[in-house]
Design a protein around this motif. Structure first.
Motif, PDB file in Angstrom:
ATOM      1  N   PHE A  58       0.302  18.152  -2.468  1.00 38.46           N
ATOM      2  CA  PHE A  58       0.084  18.107  -3.906  1.00 38.46           C
ATOM      3  C   PHE A  58      -1.401  18.062  -4.236  1.00 38.46           C
ATOM      4  O   PHE A  58      -1.775  18.070  -5.399  1.00 38.46           O
ATOM      5  N   GLU A  59      -2.245  17.987  -3.200  1.00 35.93           N
ATOM      6  CA  GLU A  59      -3.691  18.115  -3.341  1.00 35.93           C
ATOM      7  C   GLU A  59      -4.108  19.478  -2.803  1.00 35.93           C
ATOM      8  O   GLU A  59      -3.309  20.198  -2.217  1.00 35.93           O
ATOM      9  N   GLU A  60      -5.392  19.801  -2.960  1.00 34.52           N
ATOM     10  CA  GLU A  60      -5.910  21.074  -2.455  1.00 34.52           C
ATOM     11  C   GLU A  60      -6.277  20.925  -0.988  1.00 34.52           C
ATOM     12  O   GLU A  60      -7.459  20.840  -0.612  1.00 34.52           O
ATOM     13  N   GLN A  61      -5.270  20.865  -0.135  1.00 38.14           N
ATOM     14  CA  GLN A  61      -5.446  20.687   1.299  1.00 38.14           C
ATOM     15  C   GLN A  61      -4.415  21.522   2.043  1.00 38.14           C
ATOM     16  O   GLN A  61      -3.240  21.516   1.668  1.00 38.14           O
ATOM     17  N   ILE A  62      -4.869  22.222   3.079  1.00 38.04           N
ATOM     18  CA  ILE A  62      -3.924  22.985   3.897  1.00 38.04           C
ATOM     19  C   ILE A  62      -3.591  22.250   5.189  1.00 38.04           C
ATOM     20  O   ILE A  62      -2.789  22.717   5.986  1.00 38.04           O
ATOM     21  N   GLY A  63      -4.218  21.118   5.400  1.00 34.07           N
ATOM     22  CA  GLY A  63      -3.823  20.151   6.405  1.00 34.07           C
ATOM     23  C   GLY A  63      -3.745  18.831   5.665  1.00 34.07           C
ATOM     24  O   GLY A  63      -4.749  18.370   5.131  1.00 34.07           O
ATOM     25  N   GLY A  98       1.653  17.728 -11.510  1.00 40.42           N
ATOM     26  CA  GLY A  98       1.435  17.147 -12.823  1.00 40.42           C
ATOM     27  C   GLY A  98       1.958  18.044 -13.931  1.00 40.42           C
ATOM     28  O   GLY A  98       2.550  17.566 -14.913  1.00 40.42           O
ATOM     29  N   ASP A  99       1.748  19.372 -13.793  1.00 40.76           N
ATOM     30  CA  ASP A  99       2.298  20.315 -14.776  1.00 40.76           C
ATOM     31  C   ASP A  99       3.819  20.241 -14.810  1.00 40.76           C
ATOM     32  O   ASP A  99       4.442  20.259 -15.876  1.00 40.76           O
ATOM     33  N   PRO A 148       2.896  10.494 -18.570  1.00 41.66           N
ATOM     34  CA  PRO A 148       2.872   9.873 -17.244  1.00 41.66           C
ATOM     35  C   PRO A 148       1.528  10.038 -16.551  1.00 41.66           C
ATOM     36  O   PRO A 148       0.742  10.940 -16.861  1.00 41.66           O
ATOM     37  N   ILE A 149       1.278   9.160 -15.603  1.00 49.10           N
ATOM     38  CA  ILE A 149       0.150   9.292 -14.686  1.00 49.10           C
ATOM     39  C   ILE A 149       0.701   9.814 -13.366  1.00 49.10           C
ATOM     40  O   ILE A 149       1.599   9.206 -12.773  1.00 49.10           O
ATOM     41  N   VAL A 150       0.184  10.954 -12.913  1.00 51.73           N
ATOM     42  CA  VAL A 150       0.646  11.568 -11.668  1.00 51.73           C
ATOM     43  C   VAL A 150      -0.512  11.554 -10.672  1.00 51.73           C
ATOM     44  O   VAL A 150      -1.566  12.133 -10.926  1.00 51.73           O
ATOM     45  N   LEU A 151      -0.313  10.884  -9.551  1.00 46.61           N
ATOM     46  CA  LEU A 151      -1.356  10.739  -8.538  1.00 46.61           C
ATOM     47  C   LEU A 151      -0.850  11.294  -7.213  1.00 46.61           C
ATOM     48  O   LEU A 151       0.261  10.980  -6.789  1.00 46.61           O
ATOM     49  N   ALA A 152      -1.675  12.103  -6.570  1.00 46.14           N
ATOM     50  CA  ALA A 152      -1.285  12.752  -5.319  1.00 46.14           C
ATOM     51  C   ALA A 152      -1.942  12.072  -4.134  1.00 46.14           C
ATOM     52  O   ALA A 152      -3.105  11.656  -4.195  1.00 46.14           O
ATOM     53  N   SER A 153      -1.196  11.956  -3.041  1.00 46.13           N
ATOM     54  CA  SER A 153      -1.687  11.463  -1.758  1.00 46.13           C
ATOM     55  C   SER A 153      -1.156  12.389  -0.673  1.00 46.13           C
ATOM     56  O   SER A 153      -0.136  12.111  -0.041  1.00 46.13           O
ATOM     57  N   GLY A 154      -1.812  13.534  -0.494  1.00 49.66           N
ATOM     58  CA  GLY A 154      -1.301  14.529   0.438  1.00 49.66           C
ATOM     59  C   GLY A 154      -0.020  15.133  -0.094  1.00 49.66           C
ATOM     60  O   GLY A 154       0.027  15.650  -1.214  1.00 49.66           O
ATOM     61  N   ASN A 155       1.050  15.047   0.676  1.00 49.48           N
ATOM     62  CA  ASN A 155       2.337  15.583   0.215  1.00 49.48           C
ATOM     63  C   ASN A 155       3.228  14.496  -0.374  1.00 49.48           C
ATOM     64  O   ASN A 155       4.436  14.670  -0.509  1.00 49.48           O
ATOM     65  N   LEU A 156       2.623  13.381  -0.721  1.00 48.70           N
ATOM     66  CA  LEU A 156       3.307  12.295  -1.435  1.00 48.70           C
ATOM     67  C   LEU A 156       2.674  12.168  -2.814  1.00 48.70           C
ATOM     68  O   LEU A 156       1.444  12.214  -2.934  1.00 48.70           O
ATOM     69  N   ALA A 157       3.490  12.039  -3.849  1.00 47.20           N
ATOM     70  CA  ALA A 157       2.973  11.872  -5.206  1.00 47.20           C
ATOM     71  C   ALA A 157       3.685  10.719  -5.881  1.00 47.20           C
ATOM     72  O   ALA A 157       4.848  10.419  -5.584  1.00 47.20           O
ATOM     73  N   VAL A 166       0.888  -1.169   0.000  1.00 45.63           N
ATOM     74  CA  VAL A 166       0.000   0.000   0.000  1.00 45.63           C
ATOM     75  C   VAL A 166       0.923   1.215   0.000  1.00 45.63           C
ATOM     76  O   VAL A 166       1.208   1.796   1.049  1.00 45.63           O
ATOM     77  N   PRO A 167       1.409   1.613  -1.175  1.00 42.20           N
ATOM     78  CA  PRO A 167       2.428   2.662  -1.213  1.00 42.20           C
ATOM     79  C   PRO A 167       1.886   4.063  -0.969  1.00 42.20           C
ATOM     80  O   PRO A 167       2.670   4.968  -0.681  1.00 42.20           O
ATOM     81  N   ALA A 168       0.579   4.259  -1.084  1.00 41.05           N
ATOM     82  CA  ALA A 168       0.018   5.602  -0.954  1.00 41.05           C
ATOM     83  C   ALA A 168      -1.492   5.485  -0.786  1.00 41.05           C
ATOM     84  O   ALA A 168      -2.043   4.381  -0.659  1.00 41.05           O
ATOM     85  N   PHE A 169      -2.169   6.633  -0.786  1.00 43.89           N
ATOM     86  CA  PHE A 169      -3.626   6.631  -0.745  1.00 43.89           C
ATOM     87  C   PHE A 169      -4.204   6.242  -2.104  1.00 43.89           C
ATOM     88  O   PHE A 169      -5.227   5.592  -2.199  1.00 43.89           O
ATOM     89  N   ARG A 170      -3.527   6.647  -3.176  1.00 43.33           N
ATOM     90  CA  ARG A 170      -3.920   6.249  -4.534  1.00 43.33           C
ATOM     91  C   ARG A 170      -2.674   5.966  -5.351  1.00 43.33           C
ATOM     92  O   ARG A 170      -1.667   6.660  -5.225  1.00 43.33           O
ATOM     93  N   TRP A 171      -2.733   4.927  -6.173  1.00 45.41           N
ATOM     94  CA  TRP A 171      -1.577   4.549  -6.993  1.00 45.41           C
ATOM     95  C   TRP A 171      -2.065   3.769  -8.211  1.00 45.41           C
ATOM     96  O   TRP A 171      -3.187   3.244  -8.245  1.00 45.41           O
TER      97      TRP A 171
END
Length: 704
Positions: free
Chosen positions: A635-640, A468-469, A520-529, A243-248
């Protein structure tokens, strides 16, 4: 004995008469205030006739609420909890209209919309009156809790005398956040358990005010993937492997896995059972409430991993909220609180926008309703289900309260909004403690979190482009015009031109000729991508990536918003890349941590373990981290945010009764969710509970 029984019956009759009288008075007041609610004929009636009409109407409504309402809710068990909550007003108003129609006085009428208001007020008043009259009667209070929260067992074997364990997960509450909340007086129940008036010199709560601590507070450390999917799978099923991240993205299946997607959650649970041959923490007389995974529990409600399957007698994921909605007053309170929370969120987000508060993310669209569901509906239903489990005498219960995590993502982990949620969660803990006093067996409450949250603005807000950009620019692929104009975008394009030896004027043509198959496919999981190249069937090596996209890894590693990269290497198996050409083999991280030094103890082990997973991405990207203020860049729209390494997100807590063994034992700290799983097993054994089997016991798990 007979005298006690008759006194109890007389007391119950007296309370029923009192509730009826108050309901009658409430109906009379509402009839005087609401023009579309009438208790008399068009020609007028005497005061006595009106009072009789109100008494008959209140009595009929009370009987229908007690008899018909539970039947209606049971018929609607196929309806999701959220929808059923919205139907509460309509159903309750319909019962009032029926009560007025069957009124033997022949009087009484109300417009449909007025009936909804009258029914809601009367249900709330009747519930409050009944509670006030029963507050000194423990037996009555216990019966009321049964009606409100408990769906009893289908069979009632003798309840064991050994204590049961209730695990309450406060989703996203970090160790330091909890300590600070206790210090500020936001969580008096937790403060009482810790016997504290404030933190000691080491930051941990210290004894004070002559209180004897009943619980101990301990931090633990997550894996690299500091998010609920990995942590809860490890806690309930004993495995966080792969389970390397929230999404992969999984190349062999061509699918994106998302931990909070029902099909993905079911697959992750299946894999964990196969890997561990473990029936789950809750497989013996357990209940799972509001979780991503079942833990092998026989009783489940609002569990995501079973949401994608067809309902059956053994799979009644919605049956757990029947008892809660079977009390119309509780259901009405939840519905009203839901509306109030939506209004509160709109007001708070508007105030933050007018003040130009920074950091800030968008909180419009459906988010106010998502927040209200997490902070009101999910909390009320899950707490009621846990109360029912305790009153039914179940051995092990695990429940997740997601309210804080949801609010902290959008308002910040230390914001006033988040602190208000902590106050409410503390009240929920106090309620569960009180219910434990009425349970048929002793209970011990363990409170824990699955991860913390780290503050900080988003990567996009700080640099004007998404990760992603940046990845597309580093690959020489077209990027949106807004990203081209940013400083980061210009630097990335310059790096591409330098790597390819191309002059400036050839850049646009080079990007047009880039192969779409290599996008590429770029997927964010908080501050992990995670960056994956789907056209390559295996995990690419650094050498392969450099050959295909010479500027990509350099562009990412040198960006100020990125802390480090993990890539596979033909020469060193795996390497960590940092700014200015830093490249450290995984085997040398203990001696030379390089960019991982800022991320604290355990970072090297976490990175090495993730590297061993079959579905680790081609490029793992962790954001920059400032140890001074604990901030990361999501890397998502989250400030926490949480999901990677850096700051409080990696340090959740365990709040356990002092009669249980210390969490860490001889170790410095509990490291990883799998160790938490074995710790909770140990505690179940210490309380004399049944030994949880280490093999799959259920028919479903054997089939898997």
């Amino acid at each position: 004995m007979r005298g006690v029984r008759w006194r109890r019956i007389a007391s119950q009759i007296g309370r029923s008469v009192a509730v009826w009288a108050v309901s009658t008075l409430t109906m009379l007041v509402l009839a005087a205030l609401l023009p579309d609610f009438q208790l008399q004929s068009a020609d007028g009636d005497s005061a006595t006739r009106i009072a009789v009409t109100a008494a008959c109407g209140a009595g009929a409504f009370g009987v229908l609420s007690a008899v018909v309402w539970p039947l209606l809710v049971r018929l609607l068990l196929l309806v999701p909890a959220f929808v059923l909550g919205l139907l509460v007003f309509f159903l309750n108003g319909s019962l009032l209209l029926l009560a007025l129609r069957i009124n033997p006085s022949g009087r009484g009428a109300a417009a449909p919309e007025t009936a909804v208001i009258v029914a809601a007020v009367m249900s709330a008043v009747a519930s409050a009156t009944g509670a006030a009259l029963a507050v000194r009667d423990d037996e009555t209070y216990r019966r009321r809790l049964h009606r409100l929260a408990a769906r009893r067992r289908r069979s009632d074997p003798p309840c064991p005398a050994t204590p049961g364990l209730v695990f309450v997960q406060l989703d996203g509450v970090g160790h330091d956040v909890l300590v600070d909340a206790v210090r500020k007086g936001l969580m008096p129940t937790v403060a009482r358990w810790l016997g504290t008036g404030g933190p000691g010199a080491d930051g941990l709560p210290s004894s004070g005010h002559g209180l004897r601590p009943t619980h101990r507070l301990s931090p633990w450390r997550t894996d690299w993937s500091s998010q609920t999917g990995a942590s809860q799978l490890g806690i309930l099923h004993g495995s966080t492997f792969d389970v390397p991240a929230f999404r992969w993205y999984e190349k062999d299946r061509g699918e994106v896995m998302v931990c909070n997607r029902p099909t993905s959650a079911a697959e992750l649970q299946r894999r964990a059972v196969l890997r561990t041959a473990d029936g789950g923490l809750l497989s013996v007389d357990g209940a799972s409430r509001g979780n991503l995974f079942s833990g092998g529990a026989g009783e489940q409600a609002l569990v995501l991993s079973i949401a994608a399957r067809r309902r059956s007698r053994e799979n009644r994921s919605r049956a757990g909220y029947f008892a809660y909605f079977s009390d119309p007053a509780g259901a009405v309170r939840t519905a009203l609180s839901f509306v109030a929370e939506v209004v509160r969120e709109i007001g708070e987000s508007t105030r933050a926008r007018l003040r130009r508060q920074r950091p800030r993310v968008s909180r419009g669209g459906l988010y106010p309703f998502v927040r209200a569901f997490a902070t009101v509906v999910e909390r009320d239903v899950v707490v009621a289900a846990v109360m029912g489990d305790m009153l039914a005498g179940r051995t092990a219960v695990y429940a997740d309260l997601v309210a804080y995590d949801e609010v902290a993502h959008h308002s910040g982990p230390c914001s006033r909004d988040a602190e208000k949620v902590l106050r409410r969660l503390d009240r929920s803990l106090a309620l569960l403690q009180r219910v434990a006093e009425h349970a048929p067996r002793p209970y011990r409450l363990v409170v824990l979190s699955d991860h913390g949250q780290s503050p900080g603005e988003t990567f996009h807000a700080r640099y004007g482009l998404t990760l992603g950009d940046l990845v597309r620019a580093g690959c020489g692929l077209p990027v949106p015009r807004r990203a081209q104009r940013t400083h980061s975008g210009a630097e990335a394009r310059a790096a591409v031109r330098a790597a390819l030896g191309r002059p400036v004027e050839e850049d646009r043509g080079e990007r047009r000729r880039a192969s779409r198959g290599s996008e590429p496919i770029v997927l964010a999981s908080g501050n992990l991508a995670l960056v994956s190249f789907p056209d390559v069937p295996h995990r690419m090596t650094k050498e392969e990536i450099d050959a295909r996209h010479p500027a990509l890894l350099t562009t990412l590693a040198n960006h100020p918003g990125i802390g480090f990269l993990l890539v596979r290497s033909e020469e060193h198996d795996g390497v960590v890349l940092g700014a200015h050409g830093v490249e450290i083999p995984l085997a040398d991280l203990d001696d030379e941590p390089g960019p991982l030094a800022r991320f604290g103890a355990g970072a090297a082990d976490a990175v090495r373990r993730t590297h061993s997973f079959p579905h680790t991405a081609d490029v793992m990207v962790n954001s920059a981290h400032d140890p001074a203020d604990g901030e990361v860049l999501a890397f998502e729209e989250q400030i926490g945010s949480h999901g990677g390494l850096g700051g409080a997100q990696s340090h959740p807590f365990l709040l356990s009764p002092v009669e249980l063994s210390a969490p860490a034992g001889d170790r410095e700290e509990v490291a990883g969710a799998e160790q938490v799983h074995h710790l909770l097993r140990r505690w179940l054994g210490e309380l004399g509970g049944p030994e949880v089997p280490l093999e799959a016991d259920t028919e479903e798990e054997r089939a898997a």
